[in-house]
Design a protein around this motif. Structure first.
Motif, mmCIF file in Angstrom:
data_model
loop_
_atom_site.group_PDB
_atom_site.id
_atom_site.type_symbol
_atom_site.label_atom_id
_atom_site.label_comp_id
_atom_site.label_asym_id
_atom_site.label_seq_id
_atom_site.Cartn_x
_atom_site.Cartn_y
_atom_site.Cartn_z
ATOM 1 N N ASN B 39 35.858 -1.783 6.163
ATOM 2 C CA ASN B 39 36.279 -1.536 7.546
ATOM 3 C C ASN B 39 37.798 -1.515 7.754
ATOM 4 O OD1 ASN B 39 33.622 -1.212 8.144
ATOM 5 N ND2 ASN B 39 33.368 -3.158 9.188
ATOM 6 N N PRO B 40 38.539 -2.513 7.232
ATOM 7 C CA PRO B 40 40.002 -2.446 7.422
ATOM 8 C C PRO B 40 40.618 -1.191 6.814
ATOM 9 C CG PRO B 40 39.347 -4.583 6.547
ATOM 10 C CD PRO B 40 38.130 -3.730 6.544
ATOM 11 N N LEU B 41 40.052 -0.739 5.675
ATOM 12 C CA LEU B 41 40.553 0.494 5.040
ATOM 13 C C LEU B 41 40.390 1.676 5.994
ATOM 14 C CD1 LEU B 41 39.357 0.583 1.312
ATOM 15 C CD2 LEU B 41 41.632 0.111 2.230
ATOM 16 N N PHE B 42 39.200 1.767 6.596
ATOM 17 C CA PHE B 42 38.965 2.900 7.487
ATOM 18 C C PHE B 42 39.817 2.787 8.752
ATOM 19 C CE2 PHE B 42 36.753 4.938 11.067
ATOM 20 C CZ PHE B 42 36.877 6.252 10.639
ATOM 21 N N VAL B 43 39.953 1.584 9.275
ATOM 22 C CA VAL B 43 40.763 1.390 10.486
ATOM 23 C C VAL B 43 42.194 1.883 10.232
ATOM 24 C CG1 VAL B 43 41.799 -0.346 11.987
ATOM 25 C CG2 VAL B 43 39.366 -0.459 11.451
ATOM 26 N N ALA B 44 42.743 1.542 9.055
ATOM 27 C CA ALA B 44 44.096 1.978 8.706
ATOM 28 C C ALA B 44 44.155 3.497 8.540
ATOM 29 C CB ALA B 44 44.544 1.291 7.418
ATOM 30 N N HIS B 45 43.114 4.033 7.868
ATOM 31 C CA HIS B 45 43.026 5.466 7.630
ATOM 32 C C HIS B 45 42.972 6.228 8.959
ATOM 33 C CE1 HIS B 45 41.243 9.228 6.019
ATOM 34 N NE2 HIS B 45 40.374 9.124 7.001
ATOM 35 N N TRP B 46 42.172 5.735 9.890
ATOM 36 C CA TRP B 46 41.989 6.400 11.186
ATOM 37 C C TRP B 46 43.247 6.292 12.025
ATOM 38 C CZ3 TRP B 46 38.788 9.926 12.726
ATOM 39 C CH2 TRP B 46 38.609 10.189 14.086
ATOM 40 N N ASN B 108 21.920 13.480 0.079
ATOM 41 C CA ASN B 108 20.855 12.924 0.921
ATOM 42 C C ASN B 108 21.378 11.892 1.905
ATOM 43 O OD1 ASN B 108 18.358 14.010 0.661
ATOM 44 N ND2 ASN B 108 17.828 12.829 -1.179
ATOM 45 N N ALA B 109 22.602 12.054 2.348
ATOM 46 C CA ALA B 109 23.246 11.109 3.263
ATOM 47 C C ALA B 109 23.288 9.704 2.674
ATOM 48 C CB ALA B 109 22.554 11.098 4.620
ATOM 49 N N SER B 110 23.419 9.641 1.347
ATOM 50 C CA SER B 110 23.455 8.350 0.668
ATOM 51 C C SER B 110 24.749 8.249 -0.137
ATOM 52 C CB SER B 110 22.218 8.233 -0.231
ATOM 53 O OG SER B 110 22.291 7.096 -1.017
ATOM 54 N N PRO B 111 25.813 7.677 0.413
ATOM 55 C CA PRO B 111 27.113 7.680 -0.259
ATOM 56 C C PRO B 111 27.140 6.826 -1.526
ATOM 57 C CG PRO B 111 27.238 6.523 1.857
ATOM 58 C CD PRO B 111 25.864 7.085 1.744
ATOM 59 N N TYR B 112 26.208 5.916 -1.645
ATOM 60 C CA TYR B 112 26.137 5.103 -2.867
ATOM 61 C C TYR B 112 24.689 4.771 -3.144
ATOM 62 C CZ TYR B 112 26.219 1.386 0.708
ATOM 63 O OH TYR B 112 25.973 0.603 1.806
ATOM 64 N N LEU B 263 33.199 7.009 3.601
ATOM 65 C CA LEU B 263 32.500 6.301 2.517
ATOM 66 C C LEU B 263 32.436 7.138 1.243
ATOM 67 C CD1 LEU B 263 29.506 4.738 4.496
ATOM 68 C CD2 LEU B 263 31.604 3.612 3.776
ATOM 69 N N TYR B 264 32.611 8.472 1.374
ATOM 70 C CA TYR B 264 32.555 9.356 0.209
ATOM 71 C C TYR B 264 33.922 9.557 -0.458
ATOM 72 C CZ TYR B 264 27.819 10.667 1.688
ATOM 73 O OH TYR B 264 26.498 10.657 2.023
ATOM 74 N N ALA B 266 37.427 8.758 -2.546
ATOM 75 C CA ALA B 266 37.665 8.004 -3.785
ATOM 76 C C ALA B 266 38.003 6.548 -3.477
ATOM 77 C CB ALA B 266 38.796 8.659 -4.578
ATOM 78 N N GLU B 267 38.792 6.348 -2.421
ATOM 79 C CA GLU B 267 39.226 5.003 -2.043
ATOM 80 C C GLU B 267 38.018 4.097 -1.752
ATOM 81 O OE1 GLU B 267 41.526 5.222 1.485
ATOM 82 O OE2 GLU B 267 42.561 3.320 1.140
ATOM 83 N N ALA B 268 37.109 4.588 -0.897
ATOM 84 C CA ALA B 268 35.934 3.802 -0.531
ATOM 85 C C ALA B 268 34.966 3.677 -1.700
ATOM 86 C CB ALA B 268 35.236 4.422 0.664
ATOM 87 N N GLN B 269 34.845 4.773 -2.501
ATOM 88 C CA GLN B 269 33.897 4.738 -3.614
ATOM 89 C C GLN B 269 34.333 3.726 -4.676
ATOM 90 O OE1 GLN B 269 31.342 7.952 -4.501
ATOM 91 N NE2 GLN B 269 30.889 7.181 -2.466
ATOM 92 N N GLN B 270 35.652 3.588 -4.875
ATOM 93 C CA GLN B 270 36.128 2.592 -5.829
ATOM 94 C C GLN B 270 35.770 1.187 -5.344
ATOM 95 O OE1 GLN B 270 37.435 2.706 -8.995
ATOM 96 N NE2 GLN B 270 37.106 0.497 -8.764
ATOM 97 N N LEU B 271 35.916 0.966 -4.026
ATOM 98 C CA LEU B 271 35.572 -0.322 -3.451
ATOM 99 C C LEU B 271 34.078 -0.613 -3.631
ATOM 100 C CD1 LEU B 271 37.634 -2.083 -1.777
ATOM 101 C CD2 LEU B 271 36.088 -1.645 0.108
ATOM 102 N N LEU B 272 33.267 0.426 -3.415
ATOM 103 C CA LEU B 272 31.817 0.288 -3.603
ATOM 104 C C LEU B 272 31.502 -0.082 -5.053
ATOM 105 C CD1 LEU B 272 30.807 3.330 -1.436
ATOM 106 C CD2 LEU B 272 29.848 1.050 -1.138
ATOM 107 N N ALA B 273 32.227 0.577 -5.982
ATOM 108 C CA ALA B 273 32.024 0.268 -7.401
ATOM 109 C C ALA B 273 32.425 -1.171 -7.711
ATOM 110 C CB ALA B 273 32.804 1.247 -8.274
ATOM 111 N N ASN B 274 33.472 -1.653 -7.013
ATOM 112 C CA ASN B 274 33.873 -3.052 -7.198
ATOM 113 C C ASN B 274 32.735 -4.009 -6.815
ATOM 114 O OD1 ASN B 274 36.355 -2.080 -7.864
ATOM 115 N ND2 ASN B 274 37.371 -2.729 -5.956
ATOM 116 N N PHE B 275 31.926 -3.576 -5.862
ATOM 117 C CA PHE B 275 30.776 -4.388 -5.458
ATOM 118 C C PHE B 275 29.527 -4.030 -6.270
ATOM 119 C CE2 PHE B 275 33.480 -5.270 -1.885
ATOM 120 C CZ PHE B 275 33.105 -6.547 -1.498
#
Lengths: 273, 332
Positions: B39-46, B108-112, B263-264, B266-275
């Protein structure tokens, strides 16, 4: 039999010892454990958890809900008790029975009833939508269900007392020319004030600790509709056991404070009669 | 009096917050840590893109329960669930979004996505490597109840699908009886099963999402738990959608769509991979290759048909799951 029981000092000690031992084991130890677990991460852990924005909001929301519930039920409870003990009318017994409904039904059921009534599929949905009023899954809904589950406390305290007090003093005041408001303020209120306060304390305790009904209508939005009891569950699920215990310890402290005030009032009530 | 001031203050603050743009993300119950970082990443991005300051609120719970709350009036702008059937429900019972929500976003609307993994105790004493090992000797298992938990439905389907490939349909059925018989306790949700395995020390193997297995290992470093990812496995999608009726009413259509598209990146996907969620972005996949063992993933649809059929065939009352459990009890 009873004199024999009382006569044996050994048996008496064993019985008292068992009673005290069980109380310590079942009541005191869990309470102590809550505080030990809360402080397991040290004072620093307690402070950082308490300063968490979601935790602060949960505390504030809990106080808001209790702060609105108590005055509403105070007025409502006094009115009902006044009606029921000062007038006879058809349906009086039915009203007294209806007052018990919030105690009789499970809080979860109460929450679901409100959701069915005021939610998106309820009879008021179109009207609420048009007015852009959000009751469920917002703080008004939390207040509504809390008012419901805690409304009998004040009535239950007042009705027996006002019945035994009788109406003689109030009738005398009316004969002497007192207005309705004067009668209430100068005759009735001084007689019932301790019972009233006792009812308020019980209402407050219930409002602060309510979980079931609130859980149904909350939607558990962190920092928006999360009360302290709900927050405990969420922290537990976040693997933040310390945070959960700190929140639990806070609720326990509120409960202990309530109990102390209640004990003092009980003592005063007994002394007044 | 002090209480009154506090009440007034709270009312004022809740009113003032309502005037700024807000998004409410309704999500499954174990995604809090994930969105707390996204969320903070997107808030900054927006903010950088539009100059608008957004607040993103989170609600977490079992995804079926979350869907139910939205149907009953919870004004969530976006849903990020772990079961696509729970988003379908929003269309079927509330008409809150169109039936083709899967086609509005990639994959399929599934980012991860994720798959199932085993969590075993220190040193893997029962030498568990694959599904077949779970029914060796006296191995006992912990996973939640497939009737109440999406997580456990995937476990059940992964085990059954893998057994079908390994043994053929008839033998797979017998194997499933043995497999389910070994479950020590069926908790209602994923976190409850974790508590049974960790705090109550029940069972030799906990089965849950790969991402959650890694999360638990990180939470309890002292226990030196180990992860095992079976070779044949199910693809568990984590579908997302914006809720059309709510975003229209809240005036957040643009923000909600941008949030999910984010969510798609690279920035968000790397975070998802971290989790430890598996992702689609090629560069992120390459950078995290060692984190995710190669597996042969099948989709639920390939093996069992669509989710509605899966439900009536397997999880409805007296369907396959109930029958398998009853047979297990009889053979004991």
């Amino acid at each position: 039999m009873t004199s024999k029981l009382g006569a044996s000092p050994l048996l008496r000690r064993v019985l008292i010892g068992t009673g005290v031992g069980l109380s310590v084991l079942l009541l005191l130890t869990p309470l102590l454990l809550i505080f030990i677990a809360a402080f397991s991460a040290g004072i620093g852990g307690v402070i950082s958890n308490l300063r968490d924005a979601d935790m602060l909001h949960a505390i504030g929301l809990t106080l808001l809900v209790a702060g609105l519930t108590v005055p509403i039920n105070l007025v409502f409870g006094t009115l009902i008790a006044w009606c029921v003990t000062r007038f006879t009318f058809p349906g009086r017994r039915l009203l007294l029975t209806l007052i018990d409904i919030p105690f009789a039904v499970s809080p979860v059921v109460a929450g679901l009833l409100y959701l069915l009534l005021y939610g998106s599929n309820g009879p008021f949905a179109t009207w609420l939508d048009a007015a852009d009023v959000q009751l469920m899954f917002a703080w008004p809904g939390l207040v509504m269900v809390t008012v419901f589950v805690s409304c009998p406390f004040v009535v239950k305290e007042l009705v027996p007392l006002m019945s035994t007090l009788g109406t003689e003093q109030e009738e005398a005041a009316v004969l002497l020319g007192a207005s309705g408001w004067q009668v209430f303020w100068h005759i009735t209120f001084p007689n019932i004030r301790w019972a009233l306060l006792y009812g308020v304390i019980l209402t407050n305790a219930r409002a602060v600790g309510e979980f079931g009904a609130v859980s149904v209508v909350s939607g558990t939005i962190r920092g928006q509709t999360n009360t302290l009891p709900l927050h405990i569950e969420l922290l537990q699920q976040d693997y933040n056991a310390t945070g959960a215990f700190i929140a639990a310890a806070l609720l326990t402290l509120m409960a202990i404070a309530t109990l102390v005030v209640k004990a003092i009032l009980q003592w005063r009530l007994q002394r007044d009669h | 009096m002090r209480k009154l001031i506090l009440v007034a203050g709270l009312l004022a603050s809740s009113l003032s917050v309502a005037s700024a743009k807000e998004l409410l993300n309704s999500s499954y119950d174990i995604s809090r840590e994930l969105f707390a970082e996204i969320n903070p990443l997107f808030v900054a991005h927006w903010q950088a893109k539009t100059g608008e300051t957004l607040t993103i609120n989170q609600s977490h719970g079992g995804s079926s329960r979350q869907a139910q709350a939205i149907i009953q009036g919870l004004r969530a702008d976006v849903v990020t669930f772990n079961q696509s059937s729970d988003i379908d429900v929003l269309h079927q019972r509330g008409n809150l979004l169109p039936a083709n929500w899967r086609e509005r976003l990639p994959n399929n609307a599934s980012p991860y996505y994720s798959t199932m993994a085993f969590l075993v105790r220190k040193g893997n004493p029962k030498n568990i490597q694959d599904w077949a090992d779970l029914t060796q000797g006296d191995v006992s298992l912990v996973f939640p109840n497939p009737k109440t938990s999406g997580n456990a439905r995937y476990t059940y389907l992964a085990a059954y699908g893998a057994a079908k490939q390994r043994l053929g349909d008839d033998a797979a059925r017998n194997w499933m009886v043995d497999f389910l018989r070994r479950v020590v306790v069926f908790d209602t949700g994923g976190r409850g099963a974790t508590t049974s395995f960790i705090e109550r020390q029940l069972g030799d193997v906990l089965i849950t999402f790969e991402s959650e297995v890694n999360n638990i290992i990180a939470q309890y470093p002292d226990l030196e738990l180990q992860r095992v990812v079976p070779a044949t496995n199910v693809l568990a999608e984590f579908p997302v959608a914006w809720v059309d009726r709510n975003v229209t009413r809240n005036g957040t259509a643009e923000q909600a769509k941008a949030y999910l598209e984010f969510l798609y990146t690279a920035e968000a996907q790397q975070l998802l991979a971290n989790f430890f969620y598996r992702v689609h972005h090629p560069e992120v996949i390459a950078a995290n290759a060692d984190k995710f063992p190669q597996t042969n993933l099948f989709t639920v649809e390939q093996v069992f048909g669509d989710w509605e059929k899966v439900h009536t065939d397997h999880f409805a009352n007296n369907a396959e799951l109930d029958k398998l459990l009853a047979e297990g009890r009889r053979s004991r």
